[in-house]
Design an enzyme around this catalytic site. Structure first.
Site, PDB file in Angstrom:
ATOM      1  N   LYS A  84      46.961  49.911  41.200  1.00  0.00           N
ATOM      2  CA  LYS A  84      45.986  48.827  41.035  1.00  0.00           C
ATOM      3  C   LYS A  84      45.146  48.739  42.313  1.00  0.00           C
ATOM      4  CE  LYS A  84      46.590  44.509  38.538  1.00  0.00           C
ATOM      5  NZ  LYS A  84      47.494  43.365  38.353  1.00  0.00           N
TER       6      LYS A  84
HETATM    7  O1  G3P Z   1      47.813  40.349  37.314  1.00  0.00           O
HETATM    8  C1  G3P Z   1      46.522  39.877  37.288  1.00  0.00           C
HETATM    9  C2  G3P Z   1      46.324  38.633  36.471  1.00  0.00           C
HETATM   10  O2  G3P Z   1      46.915  38.784  35.209  1.00  0.00           O
HETATM   11  C3  G3P Z   1      46.675  37.351  37.168  1.00  0.00           C
HETATM   12  O3  G3P Z   1      46.692  36.249  36.308  1.00  0.00           O
HETATM   13  O4  G3P Z   1      47.278  33.892  35.856  1.00  0.00           O
HETATM   14  O5  G3P Z   1      47.161  34.690  38.234  1.00  0.00           O
HETATM   15  O6  G3P Z   1      45.087  34.394  36.886  1.00  0.00           O
HETATM   16  P1  G3P Z   1      46.542  34.724  36.851  1.00  0.00           P
END
Ligand code: G3P
Length: 219
Positions: A84
């Site tokens: 990533k």
């Molecule tokens: O892993 C990246 C993403 O899915 C993070 O999600 O909930 O922290 O905005 P969030």
């Protein structure tokens, strides 16, 4: 549509694998910290042993050379590791180099179609548009998925759209309707996908009718 779990929690991954519908895992530095990981390499290896599918491992470096070096180390951990890389100019440059080296990448922190197009042109395996965080600031995360789908289809880009920052089941279904290749979700959202009150009521009624029938035939 493939389902990934957005977590670094091994118990959650084991439970999701047991459902028989899990296709991979995504992690990020926040999730690794939340899971209390002290040895990332061995933790990624454990995740890869639990789930058969792509596992996203994020670089911590933010300059080109350090990102490429870290990505090589991460990719060496297991063949299912996808590195990533953040959507910054050095990140796009790193994705282009890694793509030429045959190392698969997931370009993270995508908030616009222009960013998705740049990542695809650099040869990213996945782009991760962050739906929830866009919705949080009054934008439309699903509209972004639709735009990226259109652009990728117009030009035949093979980069896959990985809907990320999913907060609820409606995000999963709308992403599927918009043509996302993958949805990565917290374990709680995966569990919510099973739920419908009419299913619970219907099952209870079937069982209670059958119990009554048994009682009437045995009395
Ligand atoms: O892993 C990246 C993403 O899915 C993070 O999600 O909930 O922290 O905005 P969030």
């Amino acid at each position: 549509m493939r389902f990934f779990l957005d977590t670094a929690d091994l118990t959650e991954i084991q439970e999701a694998v047991a459902y028989g519908i899990l296709d991979g895992v995504t992690t990020n530095p926040t999730l690794m910290a939340k899971a209390g990981v002290s040895d990332p390499e061995s933790h990624y290896r454990k995740i890869c042993e639990i789930v058969s599918g792509d596992v996203s491992a994020e670089v911590i470096a933010t300059d080109y050379e350090a990102m490429v070096e870290e990505a090589k180390q991460l990719a060496n951990i297991h063949p299912n590791i996808v590195v990533k890389i953040p959507m910054i100019p050095d990140g796009v440059k790193a994705i282009a180099t890694l793509s030429q080296l045959g190392i698969r990448t997931n370009c993270t922190l995508i908030f616009s179609p222009a960013q998705a197009l740049l990542a695809a042109k650099a040869g990213a395996t996945y782009v991760s548009p962050f739906l929830g965080r866009l919705d949080d600031i009054g934008h439309d995360g699903i509209a972004l998925i639709k735009q990226i789908r259109l652009i990728f289809d117009n030009y035949g880009f093979e980069t896959q759209i990985l809907a990320a920052s999913i907060r609820h089941p409606k995000h999963v279904i709308a992403s599927a309707e918009a043509g996302a290749d993958v949805a990565t979700m917290p374990f709680k959202v995966l569990q919510q996908l099973f739920k419908h009150p009419l299913t619970d009521i219907g099952l209870e009624r079937f069982l209670s009718d059958y119990r009554k029938h048994l009682e009437s035939t045995t009395s």
